[in-house]
Design an enzyme around this catalytic site. Structure first.
Site, PDB file in Angstrom:
ATOM      1  N   ARG A 263       0.843  -1.210   0.000  1.00 21.07           N
ATOM      2  CA  ARG A 263       0.000   0.000   0.000  1.00 21.07           C
ATOM      3  C   ARG A 263       0.871   1.251   0.000  1.00 21.07           C
ATOM      4  NH1 ARG A 263      -2.218   0.582   6.269  1.00 21.07           N
ATOM      5  NH2 ARG A 263      -0.362   1.677   7.001  1.00 21.07           N
TER       6      ARG A 263
ATOM      7  N   TYR B 222      11.431   7.604  15.470  1.00 21.41           N
ATOM      8  CA  TYR B 222      11.315   7.678  14.003  1.00 21.41           C
ATOM      9  C   TYR B 222      12.422   8.576  13.427  1.00 21.41           C
ATOM     10  CZ  TYR B 222       8.883   8.242   9.484  1.00 21.41           C
ATOM     11  OH  TYR B 222       8.539   8.247   8.146  1.00 21.41           O
TER      12      TYR B 222
END
Ligand code: NAD
Length: 462
Positions: free
Chosen positions: A226, A368
């Site tokens: 995706r 992150y």
């Protein structure tokens, strides 16, 4: 979904939005589409490589840039306006590779001033300059960096989907090394790359430019079920690649759909598996033939586990580092060290995905940002380690891209991220994909060890 775009898409919405003074994000030219108007070449003293590269690209320079008035001039309605180029140029390429002195910087100003109000929508400003490492003396090195300041500012002042980018040319670079970069920047493929600077050098192996660069080549994409990964798989397939699409088993159905759609193969694999590199090679050899080699390996799979540092536990830290950084390093290590069936081609392209969070930091994303800054550090370090091997390693650093990952951001924060860039909108997954395809192009051998931001010139951070 971009709310403003949706509103502006209906006549009633447009009427109300204009009355309310809401910004109308420009529609960007995308894909393998050249500018409609002429490509103006502004060659400053000592330049020359741009003209050569344009000739190789088959682009004729537009009207000569001479005798433009310096002062404001009257437009056809009799209003005083800044000087403009007579035709609406689609792009202007400024060859500043010969500039060594502070006084010469004025030449860039003189060339770009009339472009600021006359470029067509989604027009391009492309500045070529000598890399500081390719010039002698303090003044020349300062001048090189000064040009970066011009580029970043011009990017912020441009409107209507126009972009400005700067390419620094290393010593020994030939026009043929530059062609893939020029083609990418002129075409709609670079729609969301704005205000950026990167370097091109001499390729170790030169390959000609083609509109189907991956014909006969095999490309592996992780996280392909995706979002950005699916767009990467489709873009490489459009350009001729046989794609091996990888994702975790729970995403198996979506993965199979993407792989079938583009005539590739699907491999259900968690990239954090210790033997992931061996599994990828084995899949390539068994599904596509033992002689097949991986031309490009796109490390796209990534996750977020956002928490303010005060609330960030060890589990959220460790799982993210594994997926976003450690796994791709292990896979590359294995494939670089082992010449197995289904392994890397001699001239393979390795690419990863960093993030503007890794460049500038981002609240709630210590883990992150660390992983994505780590991707950048890894690119630079591996580039050095590869020495004379003609394998290239690069990464893109996306800003705000419209995907499921960013749809999960709370509304107000999401609107702020989406609008705070020079193009006033989020990027599309295809914008990241196109940039990766450019980096993996066989003709991009001179683009190595670079991080290219795909962020519409995100105003947050550098
Ligand atoms: P996404 O969450 O929509 O898709 C990521 C895909 O990776 C998913 O299909 C997921 O199943 C897969 N994946 C996750 N862990 C995996 C694993 N261990 N093994 C195999 N596959 C795995 O994310 P996206 O927005 O498409 O992002 C793709 C990449 O771009 C990520 O690296 C992300 O960090 C980066 N990025 C995204 C943005 C953005 O704005 N969307 C910005 C900067 C960077």
């Amino acid at each position: 979904m971009d709310i403003l775009e949706t509103i502006y898409n209906t006549p009633a919405g447009r009427f109300v939005a204009r009355k309310a003074g809401l910004p109308d994000p420009p529609k960007l030219r995308r894909g393998r589409l050249m500018p409609a108007g002429p490509v103006v070449l502004g060659e400053l003293p000592g330049g020359g490589i741009a003209m050569e590269a344009m000739a190789l690209l088959g682009v004729a320079p537009g009207q000569p840039v001479v005798d433009l008035p310096e002062s404001r001039v009257k437009d056809d309605k009799g209003r005083m306006v800044p000087p403009r180029y007579p035709a609406r140029p689609g792009a202007i390429i400024v060859d500043a590779t010969g500039l060594r002195e502070i006084v010469q910087l004025e030449g860039i100003r003189a060339l770009l001033r009339p472009a600021m109000r006359s470029l067509e929508s989604s027009g391009r400003i492309i500045i070529l300059a000598s890399d500081a490492s390719a010039v002698e003396g303090l003044e020349a090195k300062a001048v090189a960096q000064a040009i970066d300041g011009i580029n970043r500012t011009v990017g912020k002042e441009q409107r209507d989907g126009c972009t400005s980018n700067l390419v620094f040319i290393k010593r020994g670079t030939r026009a043929s090394d530059l062609v893939s970069t020029l083609s990418f920047l002129l075409e709609g493929r670079s729609a969301f790359v704005d205000g950026q600077t990167w370097r091109v050098g001499p390729a170790k192996v030169s390959n000609a430019l083609s509109s189907r660069p991956f014909d006969g080549r095999l490309v592996v994409v992780t996280g392909a079920a995706r979002g950005i990964g699916a767009a990467i798989a489709r873009t490489f397939a459009r350009d001729g690649a046989t794609v091996v699409a990888i994702d975790i088993p729970p995403a198996g159905d979506a993965l199979a759909k993407v792989a079938n759609e583009i005539g590739g193969s699907a491999l259900q694999l968690d990239i954090t598996a210790a033997d992931a590199g061996a599994q990828i090679a084995a899949h390539v050899a068994s599904r596509h033939g033992a002689e097949r080699r991986i031309w490009a390996l796109v490390h796209n799979a990534g996750i977020t586990r956002d928490r303010m540092l005060a609330n960030l536990d060890e589990q959220r830290w460790a799982s993210l580092m594994e997926v976003n950084l450690a796994a791709q390093m292990r896979i590359n290590d294995f494939l670089l060290a082992n010449d197995v069936p289904g392994g890397l081609a001699d001239e393979a392209r390795l690419v990863g995905i960093a993030s503007t969070s890794g460049v500038a930091g981002n609240k709630g994303q210590t883990n992150y940002a660390a992983s994505k800054a780590g991707v950048m550090g890894y690119v630079w370090a591996l580039r050095d380690e590869l020495g004379e091997r003609p394998i290239t390693i690069n990464a893109v650093a996306p800003g705000f891209i419209e995907t499921d990952m960013t749809a999960a951001i709370p509304f107000v924060q999401r609107e702020v991220f989406r609008r705070t860039n020079s193009l006033g909108q989020g990027g599309n997954p295809v914008d990241v994909a196109e940039t990766l395809a450019y980096l993996c192009d066989p003709a991009s051998g001179g683009v190595d060890g670079q991080i290219v931001r795909v962020c519409g010139q995100n105003l947050i951070g550098a």
